[in-house]
Design a protein around this motif. Structure first.
Motif, PDB file in Angstrom:
ATOM      1  N   HIS A 259     -77.732 -49.588 -47.864  1.00  0.00           N
ATOM      2  CA  HIS A 259     -76.188 -48.921 -48.037  1.00  0.00           C
ATOM      3  C   HIS A 259     -76.427 -47.404 -47.958  1.00  0.00           C
ATOM      4  O   HIS A 259     -75.522 -46.743 -47.257  1.00  0.00           O
ATOM      5  CB  HIS A 259     -75.662 -49.247 -49.481  1.00  0.00           C
ATOM      6  CG  HIS A 259     -74.542 -48.407 -49.694  1.00  0.00           C
ATOM      7  ND1 HIS A 259     -73.128 -48.954 -49.902  1.00  0.00           N
ATOM      8  CD2 HIS A 259     -74.232 -47.038 -50.326  1.00  0.00           C
ATOM      9  CE1 HIS A 259     -72.410 -48.263 -50.256  1.00  0.00           C
ATOM     10  NE2 HIS A 259     -72.945 -47.035 -50.389  1.00  0.00           N
TER      11      HIS A 259
ATOM     12  N   HIS B 147     -74.764 -44.539 -44.519  1.00  0.00           N
ATOM     13  CA  HIS B 147     -74.094 -43.594 -44.508  1.00  0.00           C
ATOM     14  C   HIS B 147     -74.497 -42.788 -43.570  1.00  0.00           C
ATOM     15  O   HIS B 147     -73.522 -41.735 -43.265  1.00  0.00           O
ATOM     16  CB  HIS B 147     -74.135 -42.934 -45.888  1.00  0.00           C
ATOM     17  CG  HIS B 147     -73.318 -43.556 -47.110  1.00  0.00           C
ATOM     18  ND1 HIS B 147     -71.879 -43.535 -47.093  1.00  0.00           N
ATOM     19  CD2 HIS B 147     -73.668 -43.951 -48.177  1.00  0.00           C
ATOM     20  CE1 HIS B 147     -71.380 -44.231 -48.087  1.00  0.00           C
ATOM     21  NE2 HIS B 147     -72.403 -44.379 -48.845  1.00  0.00           N
TER      22      HIS B 147
ATOM     23  N   GLU C  96     -67.631 -46.736 -47.381  1.00  0.00           N
ATOM     24  CA  GLU C  96     -68.386 -47.458 -48.304  1.00  0.00           C
ATOM     25  C   GLU C  96     -68.509 -48.870 -48.106  1.00  0.00           C
ATOM     26  O   GLU C  96     -69.546 -49.527 -48.275  1.00  0.00           O
ATOM     27  CB  GLU C  96     -67.747 -47.011 -49.665  1.00  0.00           C
ATOM     28  CG  GLU C  96     -67.934 -45.677 -50.108  1.00  0.00           C
ATOM     29  CD  GLU C  96     -69.447 -45.209 -50.267  1.00  0.00           C
ATOM     30  OE1 GLU C  96     -70.231 -45.962 -50.333  1.00  0.00           O
ATOM     31  OE2 GLU C  96     -69.329 -43.826 -50.393  1.00  0.00           O
TER      32      GLU C  96
ATOM     33  N   HIS D  22     -65.884 -44.189 -54.401  1.00  0.00           N
ATOM     34  CA  HIS D  22     -66.462 -45.605 -53.974  1.00  0.00           C
ATOM     35  C   HIS D  22     -65.189 -46.688 -54.389  1.00  0.00           C
ATOM     36  O   HIS D  22     -64.507 -46.532 -55.502  1.00  0.00           O
ATOM     37  CB  HIS D  22     -67.629 -46.113 -54.778  1.00  0.00           C
ATOM     38  CG  HIS D  22     -68.924 -45.361 -54.240  1.00  0.00           C
ATOM     39  ND1 HIS D  22     -69.253 -44.146 -54.289  1.00  0.00           N
ATOM     40  CD2 HIS D  22     -69.787 -45.798 -53.489  1.00  0.00           C
ATOM     41  CE1 HIS D  22     -70.125 -43.902 -53.785  1.00  0.00           C
ATOM     42  NE2 HIS D  22     -70.728 -44.691 -53.167  1.00  0.00           N
TER      43      HIS D  22
HETATM   44 ZN   LIG Z   1     -72.167 -45.115 -50.601  1.00  0.00          ZN
END
Ligand SMILES: [Zn+2]
Ligand SMILES: [Zn+2]
Length: 457
Positions: A236, A240, A317, A410
């Motif tokens: 995760h 980004h 996200e 988020h």
């Molecule tokens: Zn994130």
């Protein structure tokens, strides 16, 4: 709102059933509820007691009550709007049709340009006034110096990488090796540094003129994750780098920082001192009025920027979550997200640890102070392991009820979980963190563990 680990007074109903044995039942719908000592009792069938009871407004004087009710309605409306927007982003991403660089991103880009133009105008005005153009004189120069000072405050800020807690590649070859592997799998550039922090969180950022890529790993969070959930977490965060998140770009990112600076600069002071003369009081009232108007304008701009970002940011996200699922597995990515809801459990475990009497004499205390780590980390892992599934479910449903109005960077947890539940099975073998490498990484983290435990306790 914080997620309480302390049962609310309305919790733990003891309703006797037909057999006479005490079995907790929901006072609303009668369904059996699981009563836990450490957590609020709630009903999964009808969601009784999902939200802690609100303080009653009945005892308030009529005017205060009306104000409280108005506030409540406004809050509810805001929640509804946020939910509608976040669910729309969710739908777009789950249909695979979310273009991250759509109109809202272009709008954010233009708005950022306008912010930068104002900063540039202030700087130019300052320079011109100081050099005495178009009119000279001391007052103009003083004004010029003030403008330059403001321009300095508004300068684009590119952030700075964390200096403390940084692990070098030499000190942690296995951890860097794993992170490099994740980067390679996702087609992202390698990170420049890894910092180990005491946060129940992890993050990735690009900082400074040289765009230093830094991964920050919060050790408490890392500790409570399984090996594959750790891979999902890294997926995760490194995701980004490659998910086209415009919030992190130099252009819009520095404009957001400049807006925050305006916000602080234009906040009106709350009146003069009690002894100020009438003239001073009047002057400061006028200044406050002007500042207040500018302040409102800045607030509106910030809100607009925020909305323009919400869409592309939340889509980014969701994409990072999908990358985590592809790298580890959808199940591990979901487990990682659920584990993130354990921040209050960490707090409670820390409070218990701090309250423990330090047994033994001075020598034992000194030894414990030198290495408080084993107790703390084991206690933390155990506290999280013992969170019952009904409590995890309660936290997820709470994120839906409240639409996580607190953190819009988020998407709310329930939507992130829903997206992962419908994620296609991975098209590649998972990246496996085997026991050998995990142990080697643990050894590399040992000095950080001792440092952070001392910090936390
Ligand atoms: Zn994130
Ligand atoms: Zn019920």
């Amino acid at each position: 709102m914080s997620l309480s680990e302390i049962p609310s007074p309305a919790a733990n109903p003891q309703v006797n059933d037909a057999t006479g044995a005490a079995a907790p039942r929901c006072p609303e719908c009668g369904a059996p509820v699981a009563a836990q000592e450490r957590f609020p009792t709630w009903c999964p069938s009808c969601e009784w007691n999902l939200l802690p009871p609100r303080p009653s407004t009945d005892d308030l004087p009529p005017r205060a009550r009306r104000r409280a009710e108005r506030e409540e309605r406004r809050e509810e409306k805001r929640r509804r709007e946020v939910r509608a927007r976040t669910e729309q982003v969710f739908r777009l991403v789950s249909e695979g049709g979310s273009d991250l660089r759509h109109g809202a991103s272009a709008g954010a880009f233009l708005l950022a340009g306008a912010v930068h133009l104002v900063s540039l105008a202030v700087l130019l005005a300052g320079v011109l006034l100081v050099v005495g153009w178009p009119l000279g004189g001391l007052p103009a120069r003083v004004l010029g110096v003030i403008a330059l000072a403001v321009a300095f405050l508004l300068r684009p800020r590119l952030g700075r990488p964390e200096r403390s807690g940084v692990l070098t590649r030499e000190a942690a070859p296995n951890l860097y090796g794993l992170v490099d592997l994740v980067s390679a799998e996702l087609g992202a550039p390698k990170v420049d540094s890894i910092a180990v922090t005491s946060a129940f969180n992890a993050s990735f950022g690009t900082h400074g003129l040289r765009r230093h890529r830094q991964l920050r790993i919060g050790l408490p969070l890392w500790t409570v994750l399984t090996r594959q959930q750790r891979v999902a977490l890294l997926g995760h965060e490194i995701g980004h780098c490659v998910n086209g998140d415009v919030r992190r770009g130099v252009w819009t990112g520095s404009a957001v920082n400049a807006l925050a600076e305006w916000h602080g600069l234009t906040r009106p002071s709350r009146g003069g001192g009690p002894n100020s003369s009438l003239v001073v009081a009047l002057a400061s009232a006028v200044a406050d009025l002007v500042l207040g108007a500018v302040h409102l304008g800045v607030r509106a701009l910030t809100e607009l920027m925020h909305r323009l970002h919400l869409r592309s940011g939340q889509a980014a996200e969701h994409r990072a979550d999908l990358m985590a699922a592809r790298l580890a597995s959808p199940g591990d990515a979901r487990g990682m997200l659920r584990a993130l809801s354990n921040a209050p459990t960490l707090e409670a475990a820390l409070t218990r640890q701090r309250a423990l009497p330090r047994a033994g004499g001075r020598a034992a205390r000194a030894a414990a102070a030198a290495n408080p780590a084993p107790d703390l980390w084991e206690a933390l892992a155990e506290a999280v392991r013992s969170v019952p599934p009904t409590e995890v479910e309660r936290r997820v449903r709470l994120s839906e009820r409240e639409a996580s109005a607190t953190d819009l960077s988020h998407p709310p947890t329930y939507l992130r979980l829903r997206l992962l539940a419908s994620a296609p099975p991975s098209d590649r073998p998972p990246l496996v963190l085997d026991a050998g490498r995990a142990a080697a990484i643990e050894a590399e983290l040992a000095p950080s563990r001792a440092r952070i435990a001392a910090e936390l306790l």
